[in-house]
Design a protein around this motif. Sequence first.
Motif, PDB file in Angstrom:
ATOM      1  N   ARG A   3       0.596 -26.423 -12.304  1.00 50.39           N
ATOM      2  CA  ARG A   3       0.651 -27.556 -11.375  1.00 50.39           C
ATOM      3  C   ARG A   3       0.227 -27.127  -9.976  1.00 50.39           C
ATOM      4  O   ARG A   3      -0.532 -27.811  -9.289  1.00 50.39           O
ATOM      5  N   LYS A   4       0.716 -25.916  -9.546  1.00 50.13           N
ATOM      6  CA  LYS A   4       0.380 -25.422  -8.206  1.00 50.13           C
ATOM      7  C   LYS A   4      -1.112 -25.213  -8.068  1.00 50.13           C
ATOM      8  O   LYS A   4      -1.729 -25.614  -7.078  1.00 50.13           O
ATOM      9  N   LYS A   5      -1.744 -24.553  -9.070  1.00 50.84           N
ATOM     10  CA  LYS A   5      -3.177 -24.299  -9.003  1.00 50.84           C
ATOM     11  C   LYS A   5      -3.961 -25.608  -9.026  1.00 50.84           C
ATOM     12  O   LYS A   5      -4.967 -25.758  -8.348  1.00 50.84           O
ATOM     13  N   LEU A   6      -3.468 -26.592  -9.819  1.00 49.60           N
ATOM     14  CA  LEU A   6      -4.137 -27.871  -9.890  1.00 49.60           C
ATOM     15  C   LEU A   6      -4.111 -28.560  -8.542  1.00 49.60           C
ATOM     16  O   LEU A   6      -5.113 -29.112  -8.078  1.00 49.60           O
ATOM     17  N   TYR A 167      -4.647 -14.905   5.851  1.00 51.55           N
ATOM     18  CA  TYR A 167      -4.919 -13.488   5.607  1.00 51.55           C
ATOM     19  C   TYR A 167      -4.331 -12.601   6.706  1.00 51.55           C
ATOM     20  O   TYR A 167      -3.937 -11.468   6.438  1.00 51.55           O
ATOM     21  N   THR A 168      -4.250 -13.129   7.922  1.00 53.94           N
ATOM     22  CA  THR A 168      -3.529 -12.417   8.976  1.00 53.94           C
ATOM     23  C   THR A 168      -2.058 -12.299   8.614  1.00 53.94           C
ATOM     24  O   THR A 168      -1.449 -11.231   8.752  1.00 53.94           O
ATOM     25  N   LEU A 169      -1.474 -13.397   8.145  1.00 49.13           N
ATOM     26  CA  LEU A 169      -0.051 -13.408   7.809  1.00 49.13           C
ATOM     27  C   LEU A 169       0.252 -12.494   6.627  1.00 49.13           C
ATOM     28  O   LEU A 169       1.268 -11.790   6.613  1.00 49.13           O
ATOM     29  N   SER A 178       1.299 -13.699  -3.055  1.00 44.30           N
ATOM     30  CA  SER A 178       1.338 -14.641  -4.178  1.00 44.30           C
ATOM     31  C   SER A 178       1.203 -16.095  -3.726  1.00 44.30           C
ATOM     32  O   SER A 178       0.901 -16.972  -4.523  1.00 44.30           O
ATOM     33  N   GLU A 179       1.423 -16.359  -2.424  1.00 46.10           N
ATOM     34  CA  GLU A 179       1.332 -17.723  -1.910  1.00 46.10           C
ATOM     35  C   GLU A 179      -0.046 -18.044  -1.339  1.00 46.10           C
ATOM     36  O   GLU A 179      -0.263 -19.120  -0.786  1.00 46.10           O
ATOM     37  N   GLU A 180      -0.967 -17.110  -1.448  1.00 47.48           N
ATOM     38  CA  GLU A 180      -2.317 -17.351  -0.928  1.00 47.48           C
ATOM     39  C   GLU A 180      -2.947 -18.564  -1.604  1.00 47.48           C
ATOM     40  O   GLU A 180      -2.857 -18.730  -2.829  1.00 47.48           O
ATOM     41  N   VAL A 181      -3.571 -19.417  -0.803  1.00 51.88           N
ATOM     42  CA  VAL A 181      -4.359 -20.518  -1.337  1.00 51.88           C
ATOM     43  C   VAL A 181      -5.794 -20.015  -1.471  1.00 51.88           C
ATOM     44  O   VAL A 181      -6.490 -19.804  -0.482  1.00 51.88           O
ATOM     45  N   VAL A 182      -6.210 -19.780  -2.703  1.00 52.17           N
ATOM     46  CA  VAL A 182      -7.526 -19.203  -2.949  1.00 52.17           C
ATOM     47  C   VAL A 182      -8.584 -20.292  -2.830  1.00 52.17           C
ATOM     48  O   VAL A 182      -8.495 -21.334  -3.466  1.00 52.17           O
ATOM     49  N   MET A 195      -4.759  -8.409  -3.271  1.00 56.37           N
ATOM     50  CA  MET A 195      -3.696  -7.971  -2.394  1.00 56.37           C
ATOM     51  C   MET A 195      -4.284  -7.163  -1.254  1.00 56.37           C
ATOM     52  O   MET A 195      -5.282  -6.481  -1.418  1.00 56.37           O
ATOM     53  N   PRO A 196      -3.674  -7.237  -0.047  1.00 58.49           N
ATOM     54  CA  PRO A 196      -4.161  -6.405   1.041  1.00 58.49           C
ATOM     55  C   PRO A 196      -3.940  -4.937   0.736  1.00 58.49           C
ATOM     56  O   PRO A 196      -3.006  -4.580   0.024  1.00 58.49           O
TER      57      PRO A 196
END
Length: 359
Positions: A3-6, A167-169, A178-182, A195-196
């Motif tokens: 659902r999140k990815k959608l 990406y700064t955060l 894991s919360e990155e919006v790709v 991952m950084p």
Amino acid sequence: MTRKKLMIWVGLTVVVLRTPAQISANGVIYVNTYKALAMAEMQRSGIPASITLAQGLHESEAGTSQLVKNSNNHFGIKCKEDWKGEVVYHDDDSRGECFRSYATAADSYRDHSDFLKRSSRYAFLFGLEPTDYEGWAYGLRKAGYATNIRYSQILIKLIKDYGLQQYTLIAMGKMPASEEVVLSMPGVPSVAPVMPVQAGAVGQAGALGAAGDSAMASGSVRVPEVSGVSYPEGEFTINRAKVVYVAAGVSLLSVAGKYEIPLGRLLDFNDMKEEDVLVRGQLIFLQRKRRTGSIEFYVVREGEDMYDISQSEGVRLQDLLEMNQLPLGAQPAAGERIYLQGSAPVRPRLTGGVQPNER
């Protein structure tokens, strides 16, 4: 599809449909290819990843400019009198101007960080909060990085349109990776979240740069997914000291024998008292680390302690503790600055908000 990815896909698709000129397929590919490199450079140099990516996007025309194709120059940095490396000539403000040329994108990203860090013109920027991307954008224009009077607004718009602040955060440890919006667009190859990587990870930066160079050239994008840091095989250098990466389960006695170094000296080089088989993979220095680092300060990632930073930056642990007024065993809080070249103006806060003098 979860659902999140959608929701992410739908949300970004709406953005594309409503404001088609704001992001491009090449821009999405560029960000997904080089975001890990920008985060690594932030952790090494303190320059916000959002600013690095926005400058790279703009200066390289999202990786499509002739300057990038001919010389891997992502930031439009001209030769200057102190440049001793390879060069190319390119029309810019004048015809046939001299620009720096790099073997890989990683070299370009690293030189961009060093260029800003070493010039007194940009010194005031490092007094700004890393999250203040507007301050950095206006400061770069004020310092004369570009002649375009709209340069600041261009960077700010790119940061907002492509969601680069995340990406700064992430690099600061203030947002879980894991919360990155790709970023994604229909018809554009998907790229796995990256991952950084830790500061000092020269090998990882090179690997990411090479992957990016190949991807942009071929039109297909694949950035390796990393849960920690990967390093080159064999010897390489961090902060002008020889080092190797040794996997968990390897005996240090065997490492000492392989490189013909007495075990006692190997332990001393790595601030270890006793060690047999490594319980976790880590960097092992083959010569004494330096008293100071190659950059002014390091931004702490979640879960790192002073020993981790000492190893990743190639700085002797005792000197690192003394410069930052910290006792042995102190664990600084994520996001704090650890100074590598001189005394810290203030002692960094520790995990849980405990100060060194309160322990």
